[in-house]
Design a protein around this motif. Sequence first.
Motif, PDB file in Angstrom:
ATOM      1  N   ILE A 182       0.863  -1.036   0.135  1.00 16.90           N
ATOM      2  CA  ILE A 182      -0.174  -0.008   0.084  1.00 16.90           C
ATOM      3  C   ILE A 182       0.984   1.287   0.104  1.00 16.90           C
ATOM      4  N   VAL A 183       0.658   2.190  -1.020  1.00 11.36           N
ATOM      5  CA  VAL A 183       1.332   3.323  -0.938  1.00 11.36           C
ATOM      6  C   VAL A 183       0.981   4.480  -0.053  1.00 11.36           C
ATOM      7  N   THR A 184       1.656   4.710   1.101  1.00  6.43           N
ATOM      8  CA  THR A 184       1.251   5.583   2.097  1.00  6.43           C
ATOM      9  C   THR A 184       1.899   6.944   2.117  1.00  6.43           C
ATOM     10  N   SER A 185       3.131   7.340   1.317  1.00  2.86           N
ATOM     11  CA  SER A 185       3.962   8.371   1.112  1.00  2.86           C
ATOM     12  C   SER A 185       3.052   9.503   0.463  1.00  2.86           C
ATOM     13  N   LYS A 186       2.826  10.551   1.094  1.00  2.00           N
ATOM     14  CA  LYS A 186       2.131  11.757   0.432  1.00  2.00           C
ATOM     15  C   LYS A 186       2.735  12.211  -0.651  1.00  2.00           C
ATOM     16  N   THR A 187       4.120  12.458  -0.580  1.00  2.00           N
ATOM     17  CA  THR A 187       4.832  12.704  -1.817  1.00  2.00           C
ATOM     18  C   THR A 187       4.750  11.919  -2.968  1.00  2.00           C
ATOM     19  N   GLU A 188       5.038  10.655  -2.649  1.00  2.00           N
ATOM     20  CA  GLU A 188       4.610   9.944  -4.112  1.00  2.00           C
ATOM     21  C   GLU A 188       3.037   9.470  -4.498  1.00  2.00           C
ATOM     22  N   LEU A 189       2.441   9.611  -3.466  1.00  2.00           N
ATOM     23  CA  LEU A 189       0.728   9.742  -3.873  1.00  2.00           C
ATOM     24  C   LEU A 189       0.575  11.180  -4.651  1.00  2.00           C
ATOM     25  N   HIS A 190       1.238  12.161  -4.427  1.00  3.67           N
ATOM     26  CA  HIS A 190       1.143  13.434  -5.101  1.00  3.67           C
ATOM     27  C   HIS A 190       1.378  13.300  -6.280  1.00  3.67           C
ATOM     28  N   ASP A 191       2.573  12.693  -6.657  1.00  2.00           N
ATOM     29  CA  ASP A 191       3.218  12.552  -7.825  1.00  2.00           C
ATOM     30  C   ASP A 191       2.436  11.606  -8.770  1.00  2.00           C
ATOM     31  N   ARG A 192       1.688  10.474  -8.264  1.00  2.00           N
ATOM     32  CA  ARG A 192       0.929   9.350  -8.948  1.00  2.00           C
ATOM     33  C   ARG A 192      -0.347  10.132  -9.390  1.00  2.00           C
ATOM     34  N   THR A 193      -0.783  11.006  -8.668  1.00  2.00           N
ATOM     35  CA  THR A 193      -2.363  11.328  -8.815  1.00  2.00           C
ATOM     36  C   THR A 193      -2.876  12.999  -8.864  1.00  2.00           C
ATOM     37  N   TYR A 194      -2.073  13.688  -8.685  1.00  2.00           N
ATOM     38  CA  TYR A 194      -2.315  14.954  -8.616  1.00  2.00           C
ATOM     39  C   TYR A 194      -2.842  15.577  -9.864  1.00  2.00           C
ATOM     40  N   SER A 195      -2.167  15.536 -11.152  1.00  2.00           N
ATOM     41  CA  SER A 195      -2.618  15.653 -12.283  1.00  2.00           C
ATOM     42  C   SER A 195      -4.182  15.067 -12.704  1.00  2.00           C
ATOM     43  N   GLU A 196      -4.144  13.891 -12.533  1.00  2.00           N
ATOM     44  CA  GLU A 196      -5.324  13.119 -12.802  1.00  2.00           C
ATOM     45  C   GLU A 196      -6.411  13.623 -11.915  1.00  2.00           C
ATOM     46  N   VAL A 197      -6.364  13.870 -10.484  1.00  2.00           N
ATOM     47  CA  VAL A 197      -7.282  14.146  -9.736  1.00  2.00           C
ATOM     48  C   VAL A 197      -7.926  15.515 -10.106  1.00  2.00           C
ATOM     49  N   ARG A 198      -6.955  16.562 -10.327  1.00  2.00           N
ATOM     50  CA  ARG A 198      -7.450  17.876 -10.828  1.00  2.00           C
ATOM     51  C   ARG A 198      -8.332  17.872 -11.970  1.00  2.00           C
ATOM     52  N   GLU A 199      -7.857  17.031 -12.990  1.00  2.07           N
ATOM     53  CA  GLU A 199      -8.815  17.150 -13.988  1.00  2.07           C
ATOM     54  C   GLU A 199      -9.798  16.288 -14.042  1.00  2.07           C
ATOM     55  N   ALA A 200     -10.026  15.266 -13.207  1.00  2.00           N
ATOM     56  CA  ALA A 200     -11.361  14.603 -12.856  1.00  2.00           C
ATOM     57  C   ALA A 200     -12.079  15.265 -11.943  1.00  2.00           C
ATOM     58  N   THR A 201     -11.792  16.204 -11.287  1.00  2.00           N
ATOM     59  CA  THR A 201     -12.708  17.191 -10.275  1.00  2.00           C
ATOM     60  C   THR A 201     -12.783  18.516 -10.847  1.00  2.00           C
ATOM     61  N   ASN A 202     -12.589  18.513 -12.313  1.00  2.00           N
ATOM     62  CA  ASN A 202     -12.735  19.985 -13.001  1.00  2.00           C
ATOM     63  C   ASN A 202     -12.072  21.137 -12.229  1.00  2.00           C
ATOM     64  N   GLU A 203     -10.700  20.774 -12.076  1.00  3.40           N
ATOM     65  CA  GLU A 203      -9.893  21.741 -11.533  1.00  3.40           C
ATOM     66  C   GLU A 203     -10.401  22.547 -10.091  1.00  3.40           C
TER      67      GLU A 203
END
Length: 406
Positions: free
Chosen positions: A51-72
């Motif tokens: 399970i990935v728990t590092s906030k830095t790694e989670l940020h790198d893995r998800t930030y762009s995709e999450v912002r796009e999916a949630t309409n910025e």
Amino acid sequence: MAAVELRRTAVLKLDVDDDAHRLLQETIDRFKQAAQMVADDGWNGTEDGYIVTSKTELHDRTYSEVREATNELNADLVCAARNRAADALDSCAEKRKDGEPPSKPQFTSDSVVYNLNAITYYDEYATLATVDGRINAEYILPDEDVPPTTYFSAEWEKREATLHHRDGDYYLHITVVKETNTEPEDAEYGTVLGVDLNVDGHLAVTSTGAFIGNADYLNHKRREYEKRRGQMQQVGTRSAHLTMKSLGGRFANWSEDYLHRVSKALVKEALAHDCTHIAFEKLKHIRERISNASKFQQWAFRRIQEYTEYKAAEYGIAVEKIAPQYTSQRCSHVDCSFTHDDNRDGDEFCCLKCDREYHADYNAAKNIARKLLQNWHKSDSGGATSHLALKSGTLNVNGVYTPTTV
């Protein structure tokens, strides 16, 4: 003399118009979506199953995709959603290390976390970031000198906040801090109300001898619902499915309301005895401690603690949780404290050493409160000058009783 940081939670109801109400609800929905996306990604983890728990790694893995999916969604809210997901994933990883099978986090609570970039405080209102700019939300303040009003003085600094949507209204849970030069043993500790939660009999019993709620009745209502649900499943028609869905909604609403009333009664009991803290047992290992506790009962216990915490915060009362070991088997009399499995027999507690008899849940509630005092005393955090609340007085960690004065 080292400075001590005191941290409290001020809970304020907000006054918002219809447009702001809509924007806040949409913001909460997207915040939950963002947290769930991060949790899903971290749960799937890496190829080797971690399970990935590092906030830095989670940020790198998800930030762009999450912002796009949630309409910025506001960038600060996306980061806050990531942090919430990371904390939940960390708890899952810890459970797995302890040999427990964790469940993937699910974010259903109508709440959103605001850091100081996403919220700005003013004397009578706050501005909050939403999916479409900022909105103004006026505070509905209680009377003067009643928490949280006292926390809005200049000596308290406002920090991050969590916005909650409950029963059609919005509430801000604002973290406030101040520094004091008071030594730790004189810090703002005071009187503790101990609470024991139960799967049968009374749902909650306090160290002051209050017996609150009816676990048997709650379980009975649950069984009735499950019976009706089973009958509708056997019918299998669309009409039966809709009826089953309606039954589930009514039972969920009834359960939530019942647990709200229990938590309200606990806070009322704490206020009646001038308590500054309410102590519960930690629920982390409840399945091991209470072998006959169903998932529904575990959920009910968690809800009682959550509801009590935010209701108590409105009066400046803190909720603490202590390790549960031996609270049910130990004699609560300070001159004894003998611990043995055979001391307790159902609702009855009879100490094998001193022969004192108590209601078993009342005995446990006193032990819960006293254990918190002992923890404070060991850490030099106010235990020596603090007390546990009893029916007609208080008791300090050394067993000195002080009767209530009328």
